[in-house]
Design a protein around this motif. Structure first.
Motif, short mmCIF file in Angstrom:
data_model
loop_
_atom_site.label_atom_id
_atom_site.label_comp_id
_atom_site.label_asym_id
_atom_site.label_seq_id
_atom_site.Cartn_x
_atom_site.Cartn_y
_atom_site.Cartn_z
N UNK A 65 0.83 -1.21 0.00
CA UNK A 65 0.00 0.00 0.00
C UNK A 65 0.87 1.25 0.00
N UNK A 66 1.98 1.21 0.72
CA UNK A 66 2.89 2.36 0.74
C UNK A 66 3.47 2.61 -0.64
N UNK A 67 3.85 1.53 -1.32
CA UNK A 67 4.42 1.69 -2.66
C UNK A 67 3.37 2.16 -3.66
N UNK A 68 2.12 1.73 -3.46
CA UNK A 68 1.04 2.23 -4.33
C UNK A 68 0.88 3.73 -4.14
N UNK A 69 1.04 4.18 -2.90
CA UNK A 69 0.96 5.62 -2.62
C UNK A 69 2.12 6.36 -3.28
N UNK A 70 3.30 5.76 -3.23
CA UNK A 70 4.48 6.38 -3.85
C UNK A 70 4.28 6.48 -5.36
N UNK A 71 3.82 5.38 -5.96
CA UNK A 71 3.61 5.41 -7.42
C UNK A 71 2.56 6.45 -7.80
N UNK A 72 1.60 6.67 -6.90
CA UNK A 72 0.57 7.66 -7.18
C UNK A 72 1.09 9.08 -7.31
#
Length: 208
Positions: free
Chosen positions: A141-148
């Protein structure tokens, strides 16, 4: 808005390795210093040399690397390009080292009304989420936030672009016999492709 129209962009380029993200960013800064002269080169090297450790055994935190990047960007707007970034992500997944939040901080700071003068590009074969798909849910979820925080630009070359790129790999040298060998190989390959129903590829190759 960031002053690049006056001073231009300082290119900080690096090819990803199996290493922490912080180390890749520092290598990019060192590469930037190697391509300039004068006071700018001296300033960048001094900023990087203040980080704990060295390029081979970096002991700096993501916060310290971010501060160094910010200091360099205040000297001249930065263009940071990291090729093969997937290797860095793979290292993060397998070794559990490297702070992805560094990327998020850079992306967030370079947006808004008073942006940090940094353009950050990462090039990889897959999306961030594809590389980190095997780690814990919270980290995903943290990496999804970063990619966002990034804008995805997919590169899907057309058939003629792929053929043209492949064609440029070959150089004809007169008098060496390589031209005849390449022609014979091309004819054999074209025949095999056609027998598999790939006539379109054969036609495209002949056109370019």
């Amino acid at each position: 808005r960031i002053g690049a129209d006056k001073a231009g962009l300082l290119a900080a380029l690096a090819t990803g390795r199996h290493e922490p993200i912080e180390k890749t960013v520092v290598r990019a800064l060192l590469n930037a210093a190697a391509n300039v002269d004068g006071h700018l080169k001296r300033d960048v090297l001094e900023i990087v040399s203040d980080l704990p450790g060295d390029a081979d055994a970096l002991a700096a935190s993501s916060e310290q690397v971010y501060d160094a990047l910010t200091q360099v960007a205040t000297r001249q707007p930065l263009l940071v390009v990291i090729d093969e970034f997937g290797k860095v992500l793979e290292h993060h997944v397998t070794e559990g080292v490297g702070d992805g939040f560094l990327l998020q901080r850079i992306a967030e700071a370079s947006a808004g009304r008073e942006p940090l003068p940094v353009f950050l590009f990462t090039l990889q074969h897959l999306s961030f989420s594809d590389y980190v798909g095997t780690i814990a849910d919270g980290s995903r979820r943290e990496w999804a936030k970063i990619q966002g925080r990034f804008e995805d630009i997919a590169f899907a070359p057309s058939l003629d672009e792929m053929v043209t790129l492949t064609r440029r790999l070959f150089t004809r040298v007169p008098g060496t016999g390589i031209t005849a060998d390449l022609s014979a190989y091309g004819e054999r390959t074209a025949s095999r492709f056609a027998s598999c129903g790939l006539d379109a590829l054969v036609d495209e190759s002949a056109r370019v």
